[in-house]
Design a protein around this motif. Sequence first.
Motif, PDB file in Angstrom:
ATOM      1  N   LEU A  64      69.057  86.950  31.448  1.00  0.00           N
ATOM      2  CA  LEU A  64      69.395  86.098  32.581  1.00  0.00           C
ATOM      3  C   LEU A  64      68.421  86.422  33.703  1.00  0.00           C
ATOM      4  CD1 LEU A  64      73.291  86.514  32.509  1.00  0.00           C
ATOM      5  CD2 LEU A  64      71.884  84.808  31.324  1.00  0.00           C
ATOM      6  N   VAL A  65      67.796  85.394  34.269  1.00  0.00           N
ATOM      7  CA  VAL A  65      66.725  85.622  35.239  1.00  0.00           C
ATOM      8  C   VAL A  65      66.926  84.761  36.482  1.00  0.00           C
ATOM      9  CG1 VAL A  65      65.037  86.277  33.479  1.00  0.00           C
ATOM     10  CG2 VAL A  65      65.260  83.877  34.132  1.00  0.00           C
ATOM     11  N   LEU A  66      66.364  85.264  37.577  1.00  0.00           N
ATOM     12  CA  LEU A  66      66.312  84.524  38.840  1.00  0.00           C
ATOM     13  C   LEU A  66      65.013  83.741  38.874  1.00  0.00           C
ATOM     14  CD1 LEU A  66      67.304  83.991  41.816  1.00  0.00           C
ATOM     15  CD2 LEU A  66      65.987  86.025  42.446  1.00  0.00           C
ATOM     16  N   VAL A  67      65.100  82.438  39.130  1.00  0.00           N
ATOM     17  CA  VAL A  67      63.902  81.592  39.212  1.00  0.00           C
ATOM     18  C   VAL A  67      63.974  80.732  40.470  1.00  0.00           C
ATOM     19  CG1 VAL A  67      63.429  81.478  36.731  1.00  0.00           C
ATOM     20  CG2 VAL A  67      65.013  79.846  37.761  1.00  0.00           C
ATOM     21  N   GLY A  99      65.514  74.831  45.526  1.00  0.00           N
ATOM     22  CA  GLY A  99      66.331  76.027  45.618  1.00  0.00           C
ATOM     23  C   GLY A  99      66.064  76.947  44.441  1.00  0.00           C
ATOM     24  N   ALA A 100      66.886  77.979  44.343  1.00  0.00           N
ATOM     25  CA  ALA A 100      66.765  78.959  43.269  1.00  0.00           C
ATOM     26  C   ALA A 100      68.013  78.907  42.397  1.00  0.00           C
ATOM     27  CB  ALA A 100      66.607  80.358  43.859  1.00  0.00           C
ATOM     28  N   THR A 101      67.897  79.484  41.210  1.00  0.00           N
ATOM     29  CA  THR A 101      69.069  79.601  40.357  1.00  0.00           C
ATOM     30  C   THR A 101      68.915  80.816  39.457  1.00  0.00           C
ATOM     31  OG1 THR A 101      70.664  78.331  39.038  1.00  0.00           O
ATOM     32  CG2 THR A 101      68.367  78.249  38.327  1.00  0.00           C
ATOM     33  N   ILE A 102      69.983  81.190  38.790  1.00  0.00           N
ATOM     34  CA  ILE A 102      69.975  82.251  37.792  1.00  0.00           C
ATOM     35  C   ILE A 102      70.417  81.610  36.488  1.00  0.00           C
ATOM     36  CG2 ILE A 102      70.934  84.476  37.110  1.00  0.00           C
ATOM     37  CD1 ILE A 102      71.542  84.881  40.166  1.00  0.00           C
ATOM     38  N   ALA A 103      69.623  81.780  35.445  1.00  0.00           N
ATOM     39  CA  ALA A 103      69.877  81.058  34.199  1.00  0.00           C
ATOM     40  C   ALA A 103      69.258  81.818  33.035  1.00  0.00           C
ATOM     41  CB  ALA A 103      69.299  79.642  34.286  1.00  0.00           C
ATOM     42  N   PHE A 113      61.211  75.007  31.193  1.00  0.00           N
ATOM     43  CA  PHE A 113      60.911  74.224  32.382  1.00  0.00           C
ATOM     44  C   PHE A 113      59.715  74.774  33.158  1.00  0.00           C
ATOM     45  CE2 PHE A 113      64.891  72.345  31.418  1.00  0.00           C
ATOM     46  CZ  PHE A 113      64.985  71.155  32.125  1.00  0.00           C
ATOM     47  N   GLY A 114      59.026  75.767  32.594  1.00  0.00           N
ATOM     48  CA  GLY A 114      57.850  76.325  33.244  1.00  0.00           C
ATOM     49  C   GLY A 114      58.149  77.124  34.487  1.00  0.00           C
ATOM     50  N   LEU A 115      59.347  77.696  34.587  1.00  0.00           N
ATOM     51  CA  LEU A 115      59.753  78.436  35.778  1.00  0.00           C
ATOM     52  C   LEU A 115      59.467  79.926  35.597  1.00  0.00           C
ATOM     53  CD1 LEU A 115      63.142  76.611  36.391  1.00  0.00           C
ATOM     54  CD2 LEU A 115      61.027  76.327  37.706  1.00  0.00           C
ATOM     55  N   GLU A 116      58.916  80.558  36.637  1.00  0.00           N
ATOM     56  CA  GLU A 116      58.564  81.962  36.577  1.00  0.00           C
ATOM     57  C   GLU A 116      59.676  82.830  37.140  1.00  0.00           C
ATOM     58  OE1 GLU A 116      54.846  82.727  38.388  1.00  0.00           O
ATOM     59  OE2 GLU A 116      53.717  81.355  37.098  1.00  0.00           O
ATOM     60  N   THR A 117      59.891  83.966  36.486  1.00  0.00           N
ATOM     61  CA  THR A 117      60.916  84.906  36.928  1.00  0.00           C
ATOM     62  C   THR A 117      60.524  85.534  38.252  1.00  0.00           C
ATOM     63  OG1 THR A 117      61.496  85.402  34.641  1.00  0.00           O
ATOM     64  CG2 THR A 117      62.164  87.000  36.296  1.00  0.00           C
ATOM     65  N   ALA A 118      61.520  85.638  39.173  1.00  0.00           N
ATOM     66  CA  ALA A 118      61.249  86.145  40.514  1.00  0.00           C
ATOM     67  C   ALA A 118      61.837  87.523  40.763  1.00  0.00           C
ATOM     68  CB  ALA A 118      61.801  85.158  41.555  1.00  0.00           C
ATOM     69  N   ALA A 119      62.533  88.103  39.789  1.00  0.00           N
ATOM     70  CA  ALA A 119      63.183  89.399  39.968  1.00  0.00           C
ATOM     71  C   ALA A 119      63.461  89.981  38.592  1.00  0.00           C
ATOM     72  CB  ALA A 119      64.473  89.238  40.778  1.00  0.00           C
TER      73      ALA A 119
END
Length: 279
Positions: free
Chosen positions: A165-168, A229-233, A241-247
């Motif tokens: 589970l990651v923050l993006v 915005g951000a989400t955790i998924a 979706f090409g989203l990079e992990t932020a944490a």
Amino acid sequence: MDSSTLRRAAVFHAVGLAGGITAAGQRIGKSPPAVHADLRRFEREVGIRLTERVGRSLRLTPKGREIFDVVGRALSDIDRVCAAIGSDAPVVSPLRLGAVTGFGRYRLVPALLPRLPLEQRLVLHTDSQDALLDALGRGEIDLALTYRPVVAAPFESLAVAEEELVLVGAAGTADAGAGRLPFVTYDEYEYVFGRWFAEIVGSQPPFLRRHDHFEELEEALASVAAGRGATIAPADACRAFGLETAAPACRNGIFLCGSKAALRTPEARLIAACLEQPG
């Protein structure tokens, strides 16, 4: 369910397909009064109104649409079995499987489909943890892949996989400040957010700023990709979706749930084998 109820269910399905009693009668070779009588009797047996009149046509109510879909699948299964028996082909029951949305769509399906026999039909239901357990209890699915183990009889659980589970959507933001972000949420977010905050931050934020909200995970990720915005998924879905992990990522267990008998079927063993490799 006796044979007469099944016959009336088929009449109801024909009415839903045709959009009216007369057209349904022509489709199945019954008189309009007979179709009308079967339809009303089926509604009484179900206990709710399944159709409503719109002009000269009949339209399914929301509950009627749900039952229409279930009856349609049952009739398709009957047709398939009859065709297999008539051709001496082996009869293979469909795999009725549920899964939490992100894991089901982005990990389970790619792993399972190449190993599932071509003659076996897959009926996959993706939903929230609680909805999947309800579906198990009602007998709508035979097995479910969930975030948490089931501890109530008659169901049991097996740990079969892990996911991240990651923050993006929050590049450059330290994990400690994640609670101040504008979040995009979705119907399964409570468990996912809670799990990530508990492991990565150590506690839940006192207040969660919610921006966009969607029923489906994919719409939430599209909103994040658009900079809203951000989400955790689940990481698998975020990568799609090409989203990079932020944490830092949080490891989360996945459990295969079902009755004791269902967990000992070849299908359950196949699912577990498909998910042996870490994500």
